[in-house]
Design an enzyme around this catalytic site. Structure first.
Site, PDB file in Angstrom:
ATOM      1  CB  CYS A  13      -0.977  -0.026   1.174  1.00 32.80           C
ATOM      2  SG  CYS A  13      -0.197  -0.013   2.807  1.00 32.80           S
ATOM      3  CG  ASN A  16       4.309  -1.735   5.168  1.00 29.04           C
ATOM      4  OD1 ASN A  16       5.406  -2.073   5.582  1.00 29.04           O
ATOM      5  ND2 ASN A  16       3.328  -2.609   5.059  1.00 29.04           N
ATOM      6  CB  CYS A  18      -3.720   1.563   7.071  1.00 26.72           C
ATOM      7  SG  CYS A  18      -3.448   3.037   8.077  1.00 26.72           S
ATOM      8  NE  ARG A  19      -4.523   1.536   1.793  1.00 25.77           N
ATOM      9  CZ  ARG A  19      -4.314   2.303   0.735  1.00 25.77           C
ATOM     10  NH1 ARG A  19      -5.179   2.260  -0.279  1.00 25.77           N
ATOM     11  NH2 ARG A  19      -3.271   3.096   0.660  1.00 25.77           N
ATOM     12  CB  SER A  20       0.206  -3.520   2.663  1.00 27.69           C
ATOM     13  OG  SER A  20       1.073  -2.629   3.297  1.00 27.69           O
ATOM     14  CG  ASP A 132      -5.260   5.930   2.458  1.00 28.03           C
ATOM     15  OD1 ASP A 132      -5.303   5.564   3.646  1.00 28.03           O
ATOM     16  OD2 ASP A 132      -4.371   6.647   1.990  1.00 28.03           O
TER      17      ASP A 132
END
Ligand code: 4NP
Length: 164
Positions: A13, A16, A18-20, A132
């Site tokens: 993401c 690095n 939150c999402r990934s 995001d």
């Protein structure tokens, strides 16, 4: 004795945090449940460098913990060696995808590595991107986990068809 090469997967993401890292932890949880974790090398990275070395965002860790998902990774930035190391690089949104592809195209071409958008593997959610959540409210973090739960299951189905 047959030695099986590990299937390597990198989730990417922007930051690095939150999402990934959530995708990485969710993927690890699913392969542990299936008792196939020995077959994989799993990691996550960001296209940006602002948060390198930091723990993932507390809001993401709390949302994940509520679903019994442990996020333990520390942020790092994607590097050219990742294209030699990983079979799959799965990006969260169009911007990450473009940035990863432009980095890949600047480096020695590697056909080992397939760069895909994680939402290509979604089944129930029709979002083209994993949104995001960083500048939004708590509910955004739960929504990211809902979307990822769906697309990661789809990605695992893809792996089963191609590698098992
Ligand atoms: P991520 O979220 O890409 O899912 O880790 C973000 C984290 C930090 C920032 C943006 C997005 N930031 O602007 O610092």
């Amino acid at each position: 004795m047959i030695i099986m090469k590990k299937i390597s997967v990198l989730f990417v993401c922007l930051g690095n945090i939150c999402r990934s890292p959530a995708a990485e932890a969710l993927f690890i949880k699913k392969i542990k449940e299936k008792q196939i974790e020995d077959r994989f090398l799993v990691d996550s990275a960001g296209t940006g460098s602002w948060h390198v070395g930091k723990q993932s965002d507390l809001r993401m860790r709390v949302a994940a913990k509520n679903r019994k998902i442990d996020i333990t990774s520390k942020a790092r930035q994607i590097s050219k060696s990742d294209f030699q190391k990983f079979n799959y690089i799965l990006t969260m949104d169009d911007s990450n995808y473009k940035n990863v592809m432009s980095l890949k195209n600047r480096e020695t071409y590697s056909d080992l590595c397939e760069v895909r958008k994680i939402q290509e593997f979604a089944d129930r959610f029709h979002e083209k991107e994993v949104p995001d959540p960083y500048f939004g409210g708590e509910e955004g973090f739960d929504y990211v986990l809902d979307i990822l739960n769906d697309s990661i299951s789809g990605f695992l189905d893809h792996i089963f068809k191609n590698h098992f």
